[in-house]
Design a protein around this motif. Structure first.
Motif, PDB file in Angstrom:
ATOM      1  N   GLU A 156      18.331  30.519 -54.364  1.00  0.00           N
ATOM      2  CA  GLU A 156      19.103  30.893 -53.163  1.00  0.00           C
ATOM      3  C   GLU A 156      19.379  32.399 -53.129  1.00  0.00           C
ATOM      4  O   GLU A 156      19.303  33.013 -52.070  1.00  0.00           O
ATOM      5  CB  GLU A 156      20.421  30.101 -53.108  1.00  0.00           C
ATOM      6  CG  GLU A 156      20.213  28.696 -52.561  1.00  0.00           C
ATOM      7  CD  GLU A 156      21.475  27.860 -52.537  1.00  0.00           C
ATOM      8  OE1 GLU A 156      22.497  28.256 -53.146  1.00  0.00           O
ATOM      9  OE2 GLU A 156      21.426  26.785 -51.909  1.00  0.00           O
ATOM     10  N   ASN A 160      18.256  34.894 -50.191  1.00  0.00           N
ATOM     11  CA  ASN A 160      19.286  35.660 -49.480  1.00  0.00           C
ATOM     12  C   ASN A 160      19.138  37.171 -49.642  1.00  0.00           C
ATOM     13  O   ASN A 160      19.756  37.938 -48.902  1.00  0.00           O
ATOM     14  CB  ASN A 160      20.682  35.212 -49.920  1.00  0.00           C
ATOM     15  CG  ASN A 160      20.972  33.786 -49.491  1.00  0.00           C
ATOM     16  OD1 ASN A 160      20.413  33.297 -48.509  1.00  0.00           O
ATOM     17  ND2 ASN A 160      21.809  33.094 -50.237  1.00  0.00           N
ATOM     18  N   TRP A 163      15.801  39.544 -45.486  1.00  0.00           N
ATOM     19  CA  TRP A 163      16.334  39.267 -44.147  1.00  0.00           C
ATOM     20  C   TRP A 163      16.223  37.771 -43.880  1.00  0.00           C
ATOM     21  O   TRP A 163      15.235  37.140 -44.306  1.00  0.00           O
ATOM     22  CB  TRP A 163      15.487  39.995 -43.096  1.00  0.00           C
ATOM     23  CG  TRP A 163      15.855  41.400 -42.816  1.00  0.00           C
ATOM     24  CD1 TRP A 163      16.620  42.229 -43.588  1.00  0.00           C
ATOM     25  CD2 TRP A 163      15.461  42.156 -41.671  1.00  0.00           C
ATOM     26  NE1 TRP A 163      16.716  43.459 -42.985  1.00  0.00           N
ATOM     27  CE2 TRP A 163      16.021  43.447 -41.816  1.00  0.00           C
ATOM     28  CE3 TRP A 163      14.697  41.878 -40.542  1.00  0.00           C
ATOM     29  CZ2 TRP A 163      15.835  44.447 -40.871  1.00  0.00           C
ATOM     30  CZ3 TRP A 163      14.495  42.874 -39.598  1.00  0.00           C
ATOM     31  CH2 TRP A 163      15.071  44.140 -39.758  1.00  0.00           C
ATOM     32  N   PRO A 164      17.159  37.192 -43.106  1.00  0.00           N
ATOM     33  CA  PRO A 164      17.038  35.768 -42.762  1.00  0.00           C
ATOM     34  C   PRO A 164      15.747  35.515 -41.977  1.00  0.00           C
ATOM     35  O   PRO A 164      15.344  36.335 -41.147  1.00  0.00           O
ATOM     36  CB  PRO A 164      18.258  35.504 -41.886  1.00  0.00           C
ATOM     37  CG  PRO A 164      19.192  36.637 -42.140  1.00  0.00           C
ATOM     38  CD  PRO A 164      18.354  37.811 -42.551  1.00  0.00           C
TER      39      PRO A 164
END
Length: 197
Positions: A156, A160, A163-164
């Protein structure tokens, strides 16, 4: 005339699969990751600058860069990551532009800028179109854990750090959905390329 396609996605979304397929179809691939490795080989300017910024402890006894050690020093530290990007960013950009210039001089029909941080680095400005390879967040997490043997928290954190994916999709010319079979992914690429070229 040379057409330039930017190719990006999130970590473990299948960008490399699409890149290899485009190469099979005759595209010249300019691989941002390979260039980033090239500029930090022994005696290269990138490596010299890294040693100046992060110290000689990042070097192995043979003078090569200890990637894992540097990675541990910078990952998760916003200031250190920014310092790393500042140190190598302009050198990598220069190399990518030189490779692109060569491809244009050779009148290559399609050049693909395969760059994980395409938007973050402003490379979309060099492209006529940008292709983003995407999957659902749960699929991305599972693939990254399976591929790199990370625990969930590490996976994760890696996701993260970029960039999303939703932000990249909004900026894309075309989004390739890599959820289904590889044949389905290839078909989407073929259909879009046929119309674009």
């Amino acid at each position: 005339m040379t057409k330039v396609l930017g190719l990006t996605g999130g970590i473990a979304t299948g960008k490399s699969t699409v890149s290899k397929y485009l190469a099979q179809k005759g595209a010249v691939i300019i691989d941002g990751d390979l260039i980033a490795r090239r500029v930090v080989e022994p005696h290269q300017l990138g490596l010299k600058r890294l040693v100046k910024v992060f110290g000689p402890q990042i070097l192995a006894s043979d003078g090569t860069l200890q990637r894992a050690k540097l990675g541990k020093m910078v990952f998760g530290d916003v200031k250190a990551e920014a310092k790393l990007n500042q140190t190598l960013g302009s050198i990598i950009h220069q190399e990518i532009c030189m490779d692109l210039k060569k491809a244009r001089a050779n009148q290559v029909k399609l050049v693909v800028l395969d760059i994980p941080l395409l938007f973050e680095g402003g490379y979309e400005k060099l492209c006529e179109a940008v292709m983003v390879v995407a999957v659902k967040p749960a699929t991305q997490l599972k693939r990254l854990i399976d591929r790199n043997h990370y625990d969930e928290a590490t996976a994760e954190a890696r996701i993260n750090a970029q960039w999303p994916l939703e932000r990249k999709k909004e900026l894309a010319t075309v989004v390739i959905d890599n959820e289904a079979s590889i044949e389905n992914t290839y078909l989407q690429v073929d259909n879009w390329l046929f119309n674009w070229l």
